[in-house]
Design a protein around this motif. Structure first.
Motif, PDB file in Angstrom:
ATOM      1  N   PRO A  42       0.832  -1.195   0.000  1.00 34.10           N
ATOM      2  CA  PRO A  42       0.000   0.000   0.000  1.00 34.10           C
ATOM      3  C   PRO A  42       0.873   1.254   0.000  1.00 34.10           C
ATOM      4  N   ARG A  43       0.401   2.284  -0.703  1.00 33.59           N
ATOM      5  CA  ARG A  43       1.147   3.539  -0.754  1.00 33.59           C
ATOM      6  C   ARG A  43       1.049   4.250   0.582  1.00 33.59           C
ATOM      7  N   ARG A  44       2.170   4.778   1.025  1.00 35.92           N
ATOM      8  CA  ARG A  44       2.182   5.548   2.266  1.00 35.92           C
ATOM      9  C   ARG A  44       1.948   7.006   1.931  1.00 35.92           C
ATOM     10  N   ARG A  45       1.007   7.588   2.599  1.00 30.38           N
ATOM     11  CA  ARG A  45       0.742   9.001   2.422  1.00 30.38           C
ATOM     12  C   ARG A  45       1.317   9.758   3.600  1.00 30.38           C
ATOM     13  N   ARG A  46       1.859  10.911   3.305  1.00 29.27           N
ATOM     14  CA  ARG A  46       2.339  11.752   4.387  1.00 29.27           C
ATOM     15  C   ARG A  46       1.147  12.199   5.216  1.00 29.27           C
ATOM     16  N   PRO A  47       1.301  12.191   6.521  1.00 29.05           N
ATOM     17  CA  PRO A  47       0.197  12.658   7.355  1.00 29.05           C
ATOM     18  C   PRO A  47      -0.050  14.150   7.117  1.00 29.05           C
ATOM     19  N   THR A  48      -1.294  14.458   6.853  1.00 28.61           N
ATOM     20  CA  THR A  48      -1.682  15.847   6.651  1.00 28.61           C
ATOM     21  C   THR A  48      -2.919  16.144   7.476  1.00 28.61           C
ATOM     22  N   ALA A  61      -2.406  22.713  16.059  1.00 29.11           N
ATOM     23  CA  ALA A  61      -1.307  22.173  16.867  1.00 29.11           C
ATOM     24  C   ALA A  61      -1.854  21.355  18.037  1.00 29.11           C
ATOM     25  N   GLU A  62      -2.886  21.874  18.696  1.00 30.39           N
ATOM     26  CA  GLU A  62      -3.494  21.130  19.810  1.00 30.39           C
ATOM     27  C   GLU A  62      -4.117  19.826  19.337  1.00 30.39           C
ATOM     28  N   LYS A  63      -4.843  19.871  18.214  1.00 31.10           N
ATOM     29  CA  LYS A  63      -5.534  18.678  17.706  1.00 31.10           C
ATOM     30  C   LYS A  63      -4.555  17.595  17.258  1.00 31.10           C
ATOM     31  N   THR A  64      -3.442  18.011  16.661  1.00 30.16           N
ATOM     32  CA  THR A  64      -2.525  17.042  16.055  1.00 30.16           C
ATOM     33  C   THR A  64      -1.324  16.690  16.911  1.00 30.16           C
ATOM     34  N   GLY A  65      -1.028  17.520  17.920  1.00 25.44           N
ATOM     35  CA  GLY A  65       0.135  17.264  18.752  1.00 25.44           C
ATOM     36  C   GLY A  65       1.438  17.731  18.126  1.00 25.44           C
ATOM     37  N   VAL A  66       1.347  18.526  17.053  1.00 26.61           N
ATOM     38  CA  VAL A  66       2.523  19.076  16.389  1.00 26.61           C
ATOM     39  C   VAL A  66       2.589  20.550  16.769  1.00 26.61           C
ATOM     40  N   THR A  67       3.776  21.026  17.157  1.00 24.31           N
ATOM     41  CA  THR A  67       3.888  22.415  17.599  1.00 24.31           C
ATOM     42  C   THR A  67       3.642  23.384  16.445  1.00 24.31           C
ATOM     43  N   VAL A  68       3.248  24.603  16.794  1.00 23.92           N
ATOM     44  CA  VAL A  68       3.026  25.643  15.784  1.00 23.92           C
ATOM     45  C   VAL A  68       4.313  25.896  15.003  1.00 23.92           C
ATOM     46  N   GLU A  69       5.420  25.934  15.694  1.00 22.63           N
ATOM     47  CA  GLU A  69       6.707  26.166  15.038  1.00 22.63           C
ATOM     48  C   GLU A  69       7.009  25.076  14.013  1.00 22.63           C
ATOM     49  N   ARG A  70       6.756  23.844  14.392  1.00 19.44           N
ATOM     50  CA  ARG A  70       7.004  22.714  13.475  1.00 19.44           C
ATOM     51  C   ARG A  70       6.067  22.779  12.270  1.00 19.44           C
ATOM     52  N   LEU A  71       4.800  23.151  12.485  1.00 17.49           N
ATOM     53  CA  LEU A  71       3.864  23.300  11.375  1.00 17.49           C
ATOM     54  C   LEU A  71       4.362  24.353  10.393  1.00 17.49           C
ATOM     55  N   GLN A  72       4.904  25.449  10.918  1.00 17.75           N
ATOM     56  CA  GLN A  72       5.422  26.505  10.057  1.00 17.75           C
ATOM     57  C   GLN A  72       6.678  26.058   9.310  1.00 17.75           C
ATOM     58  N   ARG A  88      -4.627  21.571   2.802  1.00 16.36           N
ATOM     59  CA  ARG A  88      -3.929  20.495   3.499  1.00 16.36           C
ATOM     60  C   ARG A  88      -2.626  21.012   4.076  1.00 16.36           C
ATOM     61  N   ILE A  89      -2.379  20.661   5.325  1.00 18.22           N
ATOM     62  CA  ILE A  89      -1.173  21.076   6.027  1.00 18.22           C
ATOM     63  C   ILE A  89      -0.378  19.823   6.367  1.00 18.22           C
ATOM     64  N   LYS A  90       0.900  19.815   6.011  1.00 15.56           N
ATOM     65  CA  LYS A  90       1.768  18.677   6.317  1.00 15.56           C
ATOM     66  C   LYS A  90       2.016  18.622   7.814  1.00 15.56           C
ATOM     67  N   LEU A  91       1.986  17.408   8.357  1.00 19.45           N
ATOM     68  CA  LEU A  91       2.260  17.211   9.777  1.00 19.45           C
ATOM     69  C   LEU A  91       3.634  16.584  10.005  1.00 19.45           C
ATOM     70  N   ARG A  92       4.165  15.920   8.993  1.00 21.39           N
ATOM     71  CA  ARG A  92       5.481  15.280   9.071  1.00 21.39           C
ATOM     72  C   ARG A  92       6.134  15.324   7.704  1.00 21.39           C
ATOM     73  N   GLU A  93       7.457  15.129   7.686  1.00 22.52           N
ATOM     74  CA  GLU A  93       8.174  15.071   6.401  1.00 22.52           C
ATOM     75  C   GLU A  93       8.081  13.715   5.802  1.00 22.52           C
TER      76      GLU A  93
END
Length: 93
Positions: A42-48, A61-72, A88-93
């Motif tokens: 199966p294809r892996r999709r980047r979490p968004t 940031a609160e909903k996803t557990g990713v800091t605002v700085e990291r989102l930016q 769509r906003i990337k949550l991880r690389e």
């Protein structure tokens, strides 16, 4: 329970009324799908995260557990003052 049985009868009778040619096509398509699924991983999709109405980077940031700085960092093109619903906003690389 009776309603489910009635629905199954209706669905089966409607597929049978399409003719015998469609049954053969359905069987062939089903076999090909199973083999293809086993051969290819199966294809892996980047979490968004998809922006919803009234979202802010802080709420995301609160909903996803990713800091605002990291989102930016992950989304340099993102304008935090102008988030667009459906974006769509990337949550991880």
């Amino acid at each position: 329970m009776l309603a489910i049985a009635a629905v199954l009868v209706v669905v089966q009778s409607s597929t049978q009324s399409n003719g015998s040619g469609s049954d053969a096509v359905q069987e062939t398509a089903g076999q090909g799908t199973d083999e293809t699924a086993q051969e290819q991983p199966p294809r892996r999709r980047r979490p968004t995260y998809m922006v919803k109405l009234n979202d802010t980077l802080g709420l995301i940031a609160e909903k996803t557990g990713v800091t605002v700085e990291r989102l930016q960092e992950l989304n340099p093109e993102l304008d935090p003052q102008n988030l667009i619903v459906g974006q769509r906003i990337k949550l991880r690389e």
